[in-house]
Scaffold this motif. Structure first.
Motif, PDB file in Angstrom:
ATOM      1  N   GLU A   8       0.864  -1.170   0.000  1.00 45.64           N
ATOM      2  CA  GLU A   8       0.000   0.000   0.000  1.00 45.64           C
ATOM      3  C   GLU A   8       0.906   1.227   0.000  1.00 45.64           C
ATOM      4  O   GLU A   8       1.917   1.270   0.692  1.00 45.64           O
ATOM      5  N   VAL A   9       0.547   2.214  -0.808  1.00 45.45           N
ATOM      6  CA  VAL A   9       1.298   3.468  -0.853  1.00 45.45           C
ATOM      7  C   VAL A   9       0.307   4.606  -0.640  1.00 45.45           C
ATOM      8  O   VAL A   9      -0.712   4.687  -1.323  1.00 45.45           O
ATOM      9  N   LEU A  10       0.597   5.458   0.317  1.00 51.02           N
ATOM     10  CA  LEU A  10      -0.231   6.632   0.573  1.00 51.02           C
ATOM     11  C   LEU A  10       0.367   7.804  -0.183  1.00 51.02           C
ATOM     12  O   LEU A  10       1.572   8.061  -0.085  1.00 51.02           O
ATOM     13  N   LEU A  11      -0.472   8.515  -0.945  1.00 52.11           N
ATOM     14  CA  LEU A  11      -0.016   9.650  -1.742  1.00 52.11           C
ATOM     15  C   LEU A  11      -0.705  10.928  -1.284  1.00 52.11           C
ATOM     16  O   LEU A  11      -1.889  10.904  -0.932  1.00 52.11           O
ATOM     17  N   GLU A  12       0.040  12.018  -1.328  1.00 55.27           N
ATOM     18  CA  GLU A  12      -0.529  13.327  -1.005  1.00 55.27           C
ATOM     19  C   GLU A  12       0.045  14.338  -1.988  1.00 55.27           C
ATOM     20  O   GLU A  12       1.245  14.334  -2.270  1.00 55.27           O
ATOM     21  N   PHE A  13      -0.808  15.211  -2.506  1.00 59.15           N
ATOM     22  CA  PHE A  13      -0.386  16.287  -3.392  1.00 59.15           C
ATOM     23  C   PHE A  13      -0.765  17.603  -2.735  1.00 59.15           C
ATOM     24  O   PHE A  13      -1.903  17.772  -2.303  1.00 59.15           O
ATOM     25  N   SER A  42       1.807  17.415 -15.232  1.00 63.27           N
ATOM     26  CA  SER A  42       0.698  16.529 -14.895  1.00 63.27           C
ATOM     27  C   SER A  42       0.908  15.883 -13.528  1.00 63.27           C
ATOM     28  O   SER A  42       2.032  15.588 -13.119  1.00 63.27           O
ATOM     29  N   GLN A  43      -0.188  15.660 -12.837  1.00 65.78           N
ATOM     30  CA  GLN A  43      -0.149  15.003 -11.534  1.00 65.78           C
ATOM     31  C   GLN A  43       0.319  13.559 -11.704  1.00 65.78           C
ATOM     32  O   GLN A  43       0.987  13.015 -10.831  1.00 65.78           O
ATOM     33  N   GLU A  44       0.018  12.957 -12.837  1.00 68.88           N
ATOM     34  CA  GLU A  44       0.445  11.582 -13.113  1.00 68.88           C
ATOM     35  C   GLU A  44       1.972  11.483 -13.178  1.00 68.88           C
ATOM     36  O   GLU A  44       2.557  10.536 -12.663  1.00 68.88           O
ATOM     37  N   LEU A  45       2.624  12.466 -13.769  1.00 71.13           N
ATOM     38  CA  LEU A  45       4.085  12.482 -13.832  1.00 71.13           C
ATOM     39  C   LEU A  45       4.691  12.570 -12.433  1.00 71.13           C
ATOM     40  O   LEU A  45       5.629  11.841 -12.108  1.00 71.13           O
ATOM     41  N   ILE A  51       6.657   7.688  -6.645  1.00 71.51           N
ATOM     42  CA  ILE A  51       6.613   6.247  -6.378  1.00 71.51           C
ATOM     43  C   ILE A  51       7.943   5.598  -6.744  1.00 71.51           C
ATOM     44  O   ILE A  51       8.436   4.725  -6.025  1.00 71.51           O
ATOM     45  N   ALA A  52       8.553   6.031  -7.848  1.00 73.18           N
ATOM     46  CA  ALA A  52       9.872   5.509  -8.220  1.00 73.18           C
ATOM     47  C   ALA A  52      10.902   5.855  -7.148  1.00 73.18           C
ATOM     48  O   ALA A  52      11.753   5.020  -6.793  1.00 73.18           O
ATOM     49  N   LYS A  53      10.819   7.050  -6.598  1.00 70.85           N
ATOM     50  CA  LYS A  53      11.742   7.447  -5.526  1.00 70.85           C
ATOM     51  C   LYS A  53      11.511   6.596  -4.284  1.00 70.85           C
ATOM     52  O   LYS A  53      12.470   6.167  -3.633  1.00 70.85           O
ATOM     53  N   LEU A  54      10.254   6.332  -3.947  1.00 70.12           N
ATOM     54  CA  LEU A  54       9.948   5.490  -2.793  1.00 70.12           C
ATOM     55  C   LEU A  54      10.497   4.079  -2.996  1.00 70.12           C
ATOM     56  O   LEU A  54      11.107   3.508  -2.093  1.00 70.12           O
TER      57      LEU A  54
END
Length: 67
Positions: A8-13, A42-45, A51-54
């Motif tokens: 599970e990954v929690l994301l915040e913008f 873009s938010q997708e980028l 996620i790649a950094k994580l």
């Protein structure tokens, strides 16, 4: 890149002035990383980048060589 398999990954913008800050957290290890980019990207980028950094940070913590 997708989230780490089976995790599970929690994301915040969060918008900070003319920048967007993306934060990803792995709740199992309490590992948190952030990236920033221009608001007009873009938010997708930003999502893929954070996620790649994580994944990179988690691999380093586990002693695995980064991809």
């Amino acid at each position: 890149m997708a989230k780490p398999p089976g995790r599970e990954v929690l994301l915040e913008f969060q918008r900070v002035g003319s920048y967007m800050k993306a934060t990803a957290m792995d709740p199992e290890t309490m590992t948190e990383v952030s990236v920033v980019g221009p608001v007009n990207h873009s938010q997708e980028l930003l999502r893929r980048t954070v996620i790649a950094k994580l994944e990179y940070v988690l691999a380093r913590k586990a002693g695995a060589p980064p991809r």
